[in-house]
Design a protein around this motif. Structure first.
Motif, mmCIF file in Angstrom:
data_model
loop_
_atom_site.group_PDB
_atom_site.id
_atom_site.type_symbol
_atom_site.label_atom_id
_atom_site.label_comp_id
_atom_site.label_asym_id
_atom_site.label_seq_id
_atom_site.Cartn_x
_atom_site.Cartn_y
_atom_site.Cartn_z
ATOM 1 N N ALA A 222 -86.283 -43.548 -32.108
ATOM 2 C CA ALA A 222 -84.883 -43.437 -32.518
ATOM 3 C C ALA A 222 -84.019 -44.524 -31.891
ATOM 4 O O ALA A 222 -83.164 -45.120 -32.563
ATOM 5 N N ALA A 223 -84.235 -44.799 -30.615
ATOM 6 C CA ALA A 223 -83.389 -45.777 -29.916
ATOM 7 C C ALA A 223 -83.615 -47.196 -30.413
ATOM 8 O O ALA A 223 -82.711 -48.037 -30.337
ATOM 9 N N TRP A 232 -82.329 -41.543 -37.145
ATOM 10 C CA TRP A 232 -82.465 -40.188 -36.613
ATOM 11 C C TRP A 232 -81.406 -39.348 -37.299
ATOM 12 O O TRP A 232 -80.210 -39.630 -37.195
ATOM 13 N N ARG A 233 -81.825 -38.320 -38.035
ATOM 14 C CA ARG A 233 -80.884 -37.512 -38.805
ATOM 15 C C ARG A 233 -81.330 -36.050 -38.787
ATOM 16 O O ARG A 233 -82.473 -35.735 -39.110
ATOM 17 N N GLY A 358 -79.659 -42.212 -45.103
ATOM 18 C CA GLY A 358 -79.066 -43.540 -45.120
ATOM 19 C C GLY A 358 -80.056 -44.680 -45.097
ATOM 20 O O GLY A 358 -79.711 -45.791 -44.668
ATOM 21 N N LEU A 359 -81.272 -44.459 -45.525
ATOM 22 C CA LEU A 359 -82.273 -45.529 -45.563
ATOM 23 C C LEU A 359 -82.076 -46.371 -46.818
ATOM 24 O O LEU A 359 -81.852 -45.837 -47.903
ATOM 25 N N THR A 360 -82.184 -47.681 -46.659
ATOM 26 C CA THR A 360 -81.844 -48.581 -47.771
ATOM 27 C C THR A 360 -82.920 -49.598 -48.126
ATOM 28 O O THR A 360 -82.926 -50.122 -49.244
ATOM 29 N N HIS A 361 -83.827 -49.912 -47.174
ATOM 30 C CA HIS A 361 -84.772 -51.004 -47.412
ATOM 31 C C HIS A 361 -86.151 -50.710 -46.827
ATOM 32 O O HIS A 361 -86.290 -49.921 -45.894
ATOM 33 N N LEU A 362 -87.137 -51.410 -47.374
ATOM 34 C CA LEU A 362 -88.436 -51.542 -46.733
ATOM 35 C C LEU A 362 -88.379 -52.747 -45.803
ATOM 36 O O LEU A 362 -87.703 -53.739 -46.103
ATOM 37 N N PHE A 363 -89.080 -52.665 -44.687
ATOM 38 C CA PHE A 363 -89.153 -53.837 -43.812
ATOM 39 C C PHE A 363 -89.972 -54.906 -44.528
ATOM 40 O O PHE A 363 -91.063 -54.638 -45.037
ATOM 41 N N ASN A 489 -86.092 -42.849 -23.487
ATOM 42 C CA ASN A 489 -86.844 -41.806 -22.786
ATOM 43 C C ASN A 489 -86.341 -40.398 -23.062
ATOM 44 O O ASN A 489 -86.831 -39.441 -22.457
ATOM 45 N N HIS A 490 -85.391 -40.261 -23.989
ATOM 46 C CA HIS A 490 -84.801 -38.943 -24.219
ATOM 47 C C HIS A 490 -84.775 -38.607 -25.703
ATOM 48 O O HIS A 490 -84.439 -39.469 -26.525
ATOM 49 N N LEU A 491 -85.100 -37.375 -26.036
ATOM 50 C CA LEU A 491 -85.002 -36.915 -27.419
ATOM 51 C C LEU A 491 -83.535 -36.975 -27.835
ATOM 52 O O LEU A 491 -82.667 -36.450 -27.134
ATOM 53 N N PRO A 492 -83.240 -37.619 -28.952
ATOM 54 C CA PRO A 492 -81.825 -37.721 -29.365
ATOM 55 C C PRO A 492 -81.195 -36.359 -29.577
ATOM 56 O O PRO A 492 -81.857 -35.391 -29.964
ATOM 57 N N ALA A 493 -79.907 -36.279 -29.324
ATOM 58 C CA ALA A 493 -79.180 -35.022 -29.500
ATOM 59 C C ALA A 493 -79.047 -34.685 -30.975
ATOM 60 O O ALA A 493 -79.002 -35.557 -31.819
#
Length: 493
Positions: A222-223, A232-233, A358-363, A489-493
């Motif tokens: 996520a970071a 991260w949603r 909110g995903l828009t593209h392939l890498f 190092n932390h799970l997103p809130a």
């Protein structure tokens, strides 16, 4: 392990889930095979036979247990901890190479003859590449039957079967149920569990061996997420997937006993590969007990392991993508690396629709990036040279990064490129190639943690001390990184 009968019997009697995927128990009286943790009453030892793979059980005429569903066990951790021909072959089979390219294609990728590969797989797994691929097709078919409303003919071809008849025969042989009966059972279960997934979405559970600490795993993904490609949603890590027959979007949510996976695919033929890449990225086939036991032998690492056991190595769904991102991240902050990658994606990535986020593209892959203008990159000139040289090597085929890579050869190839020092080579080996013994002795975060713990601070001395952590030094890096308060190092809130 399947040859150690006494140890296998003990695992079955204790219903030890740690051994799921390591071996399979076939029962001579019922002609059914199970995972070691099967909840039914264990058979008598004289009625048990042990096999190294589900494919070997099926080839010997045993059917999958309807209670424990052994075909959904975590994969054997051996195939991700080794770099020999058998392990590389298993990683390629898991990625669907046999279905797409046949056994000759598998052998060509590994540099062996078809006969050599068949002989090696048969000796170690009790089944050849075709049988192993068939077992995987059966599992893919079961997922499509149970989680989609696709017509059975479409399921058959999406799972890789050459004909509907072969599909029907295989499903009946492996699961002792017709495809329609499997779907009927799943429909009844879905009604009791709150209903089926939304149309076009495949929902499944990804199993793993406990313990699993999601903090650094999902925190890192996520970071470092590239805007437009990852996000991260609502408690889930989501990203786009570039696949052989189309593209997909996956959402992965950690739970105490599984990872919830929601897949939207433009072509269901990509299901097997999509699942394989997600499991690889989250390191779900690891054996955390073996890893942690080894690291605990160091008295300075033991408290870190005891505090938060089960850390995994956050990997990637595409090795070439990660190599490009590693170069973009050289000597800059996480935020700056994300910005550079996002610009690259916006300029060269393929646009996709994401109704749920909110995903828009392939890498963009190396082929698309090969045409980029270096002068348009907001990077130092030396970094531009490093990036364009890497992209040229990947696009031209002189450098191959993937599940079939020999780790030492890949390191040697990377080291020949300008701007590739030990840190870049090792981080690619760790997160893109999956070498469990990759070690970032020059990493600033690792050195800071070492100093705090009383470990040697210089790269040479730390490398010497880390010899005792082999072959799990990549996992030691995760525990060392976790001493810092960085968001990775932390799970997103």
């Amino acid at each position: 392990m399947h040859t150690d009968t006494e140890r296998c019997v003990r695992a079955v009697r204790s219903k030890d889930a740690r051994f799921d995927g390591w071996f399979f128990t076939a029962v001579l009286t019922t002609r059914i095979y199970c995972r070691p943790s099967c909840p039914v009453v264990p058979p008598k030892p004289e009625n048990m036979v042990f096999y190294p793979s589900a494919a070997a059980c099926q080839q010997a005429g045993f059917r999958a247990c309807k209670r424990c569903r052994p075909d959904t066990s975590p994969g054997s951790p051996e195939w991700n901890a080794r770099a020999d021909a058998v392990a590389r072959a298993m990683r390629l089979i898991r990625d669907g190479v046999v279905d797409r390219e046949g056994v000759p294609g598998l052998a060509a990728r590994l540099g062996y003859s078809t006969r050599q590969i068949e002989r090696q797989l048969l000796a170690e797994l009790g089944a050849g590449p075709l049988a192993l691929a068939r077992a995987q097709r059966a599992q893919t078919a079961r997922l499509l039957i149970e989680t989609t409303a696709l017509p059975m003919a479409d399921v058959a071809f999406a799972a890789g079967f050459a004909s509907v008849r072969t599909f029907n025969d295989t499903v009946r042989e492996v699961f002792a149920l017709a495809p329609s009966e499997l779907r009927a059972r799943a429909t009844r279960s879905a009604r009791g569990a709150g209903g089926p997934p939304a149309p076009g979405v495949i929902a499944l559970r990804l199993p793993y061996r406990a313990p699993l600490n999601p903090d650094n795993l999902f925190g890192h993904l996520a970071a470092t997420a590239v805007p437009g490609v990852e996000e991260w949603r609502d408690g889930a890590y989501r990203r786009t997937l570039d696949l052989p027959h189309g593209h997909g979007i996956v959402a992965l949510t950690p739970h105490p006993d599984h990872i919830a996976c929601r897949l939207s695919l433009t072509d269901p033929r990509d299901l097997t590969l999509a699942i394989s890449r997600c499991r690889w990225m989250l390191d779900l086939d690891a054996d955390p007990v073996a890893v942690d036991d080894q690291l605990r032998t160091d008295p300075l690492l033991a408290p870190l392991v005891d505090k938060a056991p089960g850390r995994r190595v956050p990997r990637t769904v595409d090795a070439a993508e990660f190599a490009v991102r590693a170069v973009l991240g050289q000597q800059v902050s996480t935020a700056a690396a994300r910005t550079h990658a996002a610009r690259l994606v916006a300029a060269h990535g393929t646009a996709v629709d994401d109704p749920e986020g909110g995903l828009t593209h392939l890498f963009p892959g190396p082929g698309r990036l090969a045409a980029l203008d270096p002068e348009a990159l907001a990077l130092p000139r030396s970094r531009r040279t490093t990036l364009t040289t890497l992209i040229g090597a990947l696009a031209g085929g002189s450098l191959r990064l993937g599940p079939d890579s020999d780790w030492d050869e890949a390191r040697a190839g990377l080291s020949l490129l300008p701007g590739f020092g030990p840190w870049t080579v090792e981080v690619i080996a760790m997160r893109a190639l999956g070498d469990p013994d990759a070690f970032l002795a020059t990493d600033l975060g690792v050195r800071r943690a070492a100093a705090v713990l009383g470990l040697p601070a210089t790269p040479a001395a730390l490398t010497a001390r880390a010899a005792a952590w082999r072959p799990w030094r990549a996992y030691a890096v995760q525990y060392l990184w976790a001493t810092d308060s960085h968001p990775v190092n932390h799970l997103p809130a």
